[in-house]
Design a protein around this motif. Structure first.
Motif, PDB file in Angstrom:
ATOM      1  N   GLU A 163       7.800 111.085 -33.926  1.00 22.33           N
ATOM      2  CA  GLU A 163       9.149 110.501 -33.934  1.00 22.33           C
ATOM      3  C   GLU A 163      10.192 111.599 -33.809  1.00 22.33           C
ATOM      4  OE1 GLU A 163       9.555 108.045 -37.405  1.00 22.33           O
ATOM      5  OE2 GLU A 163       8.306 106.471 -36.511  1.00 22.33           O
ATOM      6  N   VAL A 164      11.144 111.416 -32.905  1.00 22.36           N
ATOM      7  CA  VAL A 164      12.251 112.367 -32.761  1.00 22.36           C
ATOM      8  C   VAL A 164      13.565 111.600 -32.895  1.00 22.36           C
ATOM      9  CG1 VAL A 164      10.961 113.997 -31.321  1.00 22.36           C
ATOM     10  CG2 VAL A 164      12.252 112.177 -30.232  1.00 22.36           C
ATOM     11  N   ARG A 165      14.565 112.255 -33.441  1.00 24.01           N
ATOM     12  CA  ARG A 165      15.823 111.584 -33.725  1.00 24.01           C
ATOM     13  C   ARG A 165      16.701 111.504 -32.481  1.00 24.01           C
ATOM     14  NH1 ARG A 165      16.941 111.466 -39.266  1.00 24.01           N
ATOM     15  NH2 ARG A 165      18.715 110.165 -38.634  1.00 24.01           N
ATOM     16  N   ALA A 166      17.299 110.340 -32.284  1.00 24.91           N
ATOM     17  CA  ALA A 166      18.261 110.169 -31.188  1.00 24.91           C
ATOM     18  C   ALA A 166      19.563 110.893 -31.536  1.00 24.91           C
ATOM     19  CB  ALA A 166      18.538 108.671 -30.982  1.00 24.91           C
ATOM     20  N   GLY A 167      20.290 111.294 -30.498  1.00 25.34           N
ATOM     21  CA  GLY A 167      21.613 111.883 -30.697  1.00 25.34           C
ATOM     22  C   GLY A 167      21.589 113.296 -31.254  1.00 25.34           C
ATOM     23  N   ARG A 168      20.441 113.925 -31.273  1.00 24.72           N
ATOM     24  CA  ARG A 168      20.324 115.316 -31.738  1.00 24.72           C
ATOM     25  C   ARG A 168      19.750 116.151 -30.609  1.00 24.72           C
ATOM     26  NH1 ARG A 168      18.527 114.831 -37.382  1.00 24.72           N
ATOM     27  NH2 ARG A 168      20.168 113.601 -38.349  1.00 24.72           N
ATOM     28  N   TRP A 174       7.385 128.022 -21.800  1.00 27.02           N
ATOM     29  CA  TRP A 174       8.693 127.565 -21.353  1.00 27.02           C
ATOM     30  C   TRP A 174       9.344 126.758 -22.472  1.00 27.02           C
ATOM     31  CZ3 TRP A 174       7.802 122.378 -21.541  1.00 27.02           C
ATOM     32  CH2 TRP A 174       6.526 121.904 -21.183  1.00 27.02           C
ATOM     33  N   GLU A 175      10.625 126.580 -22.338  1.00 23.22           N
ATOM     34  CA  GLU A 175      11.386 125.984 -23.435  1.00 23.22           C
ATOM     35  C   GLU A 175      12.668 125.409 -22.864  1.00 23.22           C
ATOM     36  OE1 GLU A 175      11.830 128.896 -26.575  1.00 23.22           O
ATOM     37  OE2 GLU A 175      13.519 127.739 -27.371  1.00 23.22           O
ATOM     38  N   LEU A 176      13.054 124.240 -23.311  1.00 28.67           N
ATOM     39  CA  LEU A 176      14.348 123.697 -22.870  1.00 28.67           C
ATOM     40  C   LEU A 176      14.889 122.688 -23.892  1.00 28.67           C
ATOM     41  CD1 LEU A 176      13.823 121.301 -19.812  1.00 28.67           C
ATOM     42  CD2 LEU A 176      12.135 121.778 -21.546  1.00 28.67           C
ATOM     43  N   PRO A 177      16.224 122.536 -23.915  1.00 27.35           N
ATOM     44  CA  PRO A 177      16.812 121.603 -24.872  1.00 27.35           C
ATOM     45  C   PRO A 177      16.721 120.164 -24.360  1.00 27.35           C
ATOM     46  CG  PRO A 177      18.537 122.716 -23.614  1.00 27.35           C
ATOM     47  CD  PRO A 177      17.233 123.247 -23.112  1.00 27.35           C
ATOM     48  N   TRP A 178      16.664 119.249 -25.297  1.00 26.46           N
ATOM     49  CA  TRP A 178      16.621 117.813 -24.936  1.00 26.46           C
ATOM     50  C   TRP A 178      17.399 117.031 -25.985  1.00 26.46           C
ATOM     51  CZ3 TRP A 178      12.475 114.075 -26.852  1.00 26.46           C
ATOM     52  CH2 TRP A 178      12.676 112.790 -26.306  1.00 26.46           C
ATOM     53  N   ARG A 179      18.326 116.221 -25.517  1.00 21.93           N
ATOM     54  CA  ARG A 179      19.139 115.395 -26.421  1.00 21.93           C
ATOM     55  C   ARG A 179      18.946 113.934 -26.046  1.00 21.93           C
ATOM     56  NH1 ARG A 179      23.543 116.634 -29.741  1.00 21.93           N
ATOM     57  NH2 ARG A 179      24.893 114.844 -30.103  1.00 21.93           N
ATOM     58  N   PRO A 180      17.974 113.255 -26.694  1.00 18.61           N
ATOM     59  CA  PRO A 180      17.726 111.856 -26.329  1.00 18.61           C
ATOM     60  C   PRO A 180      18.869 110.973 -26.832  1.00 18.61           C
ATOM     61  CG  PRO A 180      16.298 112.511 -28.158  1.00 18.61           C
ATOM     62  CD  PRO A 180      17.089 113.721 -27.780  1.00 18.61           C
ATOM     63  N   ALA A 181      19.345 110.080 -25.966  1.00 18.43           N
ATOM     64  CA  ALA A 181      20.471 109.228 -26.332  1.00 18.43           C
ATOM     65  C   ALA A 181      19.987 107.895 -26.909  1.00 18.43           C
ATOM     66  CB  ALA A 181      21.345 108.988 -25.104  1.00 18.43           C
ATOM     67  N   ARG A 182      19.036 107.268 -26.210  1.00 12.65           N
ATOM     68  CA  ARG A 182      18.617 105.916 -26.595  1.00 12.65           C
ATOM     69  C   ARG A 182      17.352 105.911 -27.433  1.00 12.65           C
ATOM     70  NH1 ARG A 182      17.332 103.318 -21.710  1.00 12.65           N
ATOM     71  NH2 ARG A 182      18.357 105.003 -20.615  1.00 12.65           N
ATOM     72  N   ARG A 183      17.240 104.924 -28.330  1.00  8.09           N
ATOM     73  CA  ARG A 183      16.028 104.778 -29.150  1.00  8.09           C
ATOM     74  C   ARG A 183      14.932 104.076 -28.357  1.00  8.09           C
ATOM     75  NH1 ARG A 183      20.172 104.508 -32.746  1.00  8.09           N
ATOM     76  NH2 ARG A 183      19.907 105.883 -34.540  1.00  8.09           N
ATOM     77  N   GLY A 184      13.688 104.345 -28.750  1.00  8.58           N
ATOM     78  CA  GLY A 184      12.554 103.680 -28.108  1.00  8.58           C
ATOM     79  C   GLY A 184      11.527 104.694 -27.627  1.00  8.58           C
TER      80      GLY A 184
END
Ligand SMILES: Nc1nc2c(c(=O)[nH]1)N[C@H]1C(S)=C(S)[C@@H](COP(=O)(O)O)O[C@H]1N2
Ligand SMILES: [Mo]
Length: 429
Positions: free
Chosen positions: A329-334, A379-389
């Motif tokens: 599980e990863v948090r949305a909006g972070r 490798w490494e990159l940022p990800w900011r998920p917006a929507r839940r699911g």
């Protein structure tokens, strides 16, 4: 150490020659009939199990171990599969370039033997040597003699040919036989030892030599009532003289028992089975050699492969993995940082693309390591998920040979060389 890869032409010629000999019936597997082996393979268990089934079957608790493996196998580092243990990718998250010995996967056909290093001997013999035609008059090396030869150290991946096999079933819905590995049947270590070439030259290899067959000291393998003998697999002389090591140290420690101590073979860029552990003798022959591990095993069988099977497997394919648990599980909006690694046995990794929307859009992932032969790149990159699911994360590498991971792997009955892009499901909450 020679830096130039074995010319692809040589390998291709070798492959063609082996396929032709096998189809001619010239290949034997030391008394094991082709029919017996095919029957045995048909009877092998399939990998149609879910990750959850396996996780439930794995032992729990910090003391968890396995009778066939000496080192501790804590469940946070390993997923246990039969006599084997695969590395959990999430346990490598943000870790160094090499895989610590405490996390390195173990693939045992039987069980780790405990060998006294001072009593250990390597016997080199065969028709391809001057004056050592049989094991009785072999040229013998002890660990002390090996340590007196020039030492070399190289960071090299060892990867099982079946790494990723589970995805034939889980992702492609196809039946395959063998251990249902996820992507953790791979590790990168600094191997220190001697060049096999130096040992072969000292043993008196002649210009007539063709094949070199290292054999392990672990117990003979019996499968489905068929005796296959000790683990052994031939290498063409050109590869044996090129970049193969006899390793006695792993990441600065004496080679641990589970990884072949006191001495193992390390064959860069080739399928893991070539890197014979607990090596006890090496046959050098002026004719082609065969064993079950290059005739019925470690070749591609099935409708999409040549009638009678492919040539024996040599180089690994291109793959990628996220340093992340599946279904986490990863948090949305972070903003999260996605870490991963990509590698190829066919060349160096040139680029990696990542998709965080199930494959609709792709972006280049910055590489943290300069691409090197026989090694992975982080490798490494940022990800900011917006929507839940639920979301599928995908990573797709391209290597210097121009090969890009496909959407689907070509099926083979034994589930080798899975190279497709893996859909890594996570839950955004
Ligand atoms: N003697 C011996 N060598 C062996 C094996 C084995 O069971 N016995 N397994 C092979 C296989 S299939 C692989 S993938 C690698 C695994 O090396 P590791 O256990 O050090 O990770 O060792 C290879 N060498
Ligand atoms: Mo393997």
């Amino acid at each position: 150490m020679s830096r130039s890869p074995l010319p692809h032409d040589d390998e291709a010629a070798y492959d063609r020659d082996r396929a032709a000999r096998f189809l001619d019936g010239a290949a034997r597997a030391d008394g094991v009939s082709r029919r017996a082996l095919l029957g045995l393979l048909a009877a092998a268990p399939t990998a149609l199990l879910t990750g959850t089934d396996r996780a439930a079957a794995a032992p729990a608790g910090p003391a968890a171990g396995l009778a066939t493996v000496v080192k501790p196998l804590p469940p946070e580092h390993y997923r246990v599969l039969g006599t084997n243990a695969e590395t959990r990718w999430e346990a490598l998250r943000g870790s160094g370039f090499t895989t610590p010995n405490s996390h390195f996967f173990v693939r045992n056909h039987t069980a780790t033997p405990l060998i006294d290093p001072s009593a250990w001997r390597l016997r080199v013999w065969g028709s391809g040597l001057r004056g050592a035609p049989s094991p009785e008059n072999a040229v013998v090396f002890g660990l002390r003699e090996l340590r007196r030869l020039p030492a070399v150290e190289r960071a090299v991946l060892v990867e099982c040919a079946g790494n990723g096999r589970g995805f034939y079933a889980w992702q492609q819905g196809q039946e395959v036989s063998g251990t249902d590995w996820g992507l953790g049947a791979i590790g990168l270590a600094r191997w220190r030892g001697v060049r096999l070439a130096d040992v072969l030259h000292r043993a008196g290899v002649t210009s007539r030599a063709v094949d070199v067959m290292p054999r392990g000291l672990d117990a003979p393998v019996t499968s489905g009532g068929v005796e296959l003998g000790r683990v052994r697999r031939p290498l063409p002389l050109a590869k044996a003289l090129d970049d193969v090591l006899l390793a006695y140290e792993m990441n600065g420690e004496p080679l641990p028992p589970d990884h072949g101590g006191p001495v193992r073979v390390v064959v860069p860029s080739w399928v893991g089975i070539s890197s014979v552990k607990w090596v006890g003798d090496i046959e050098v022959s002026d004719t082609a050699l065969h064993s079950p591990w290059n005739t019925e095993l470690y070749r591609l069988f099935g409708p999409r492969h040549p009638e009678g099977g492919s040539a024996p497997l040599t180089r690994q394919t291109v793959k990628s993995a996220f340093e992340l648990a599946r279904d986490i599980e990863v948090r949305a909006g972070r903003t999260h940082r996605l870490h991963g690694r990509s590698w190829s046995g066919l060349g160096t990794v040139r680029s990696v693309e990542v998709s965080t929307d199930g494959g609709a859009r792709w972006q280049r992932a910055p590489l943290r390591d300069s691409p090197r032969r026989d090694a992975w790149v982080r490798w490494e990159l940022p990800w900011r998920p917006a929507r839940r699911g639920p979301v599928d994360l995908l990573a797709r590498a391209t290597d210097s040979a121009g090969r890009t991971q496909p959407a689907e792997s070509v099926h083979n009955t034994q589930g080798y060389l899975f190279d497709a892009v893996v859909r890594h499901r996570v839950q955004v909450v």
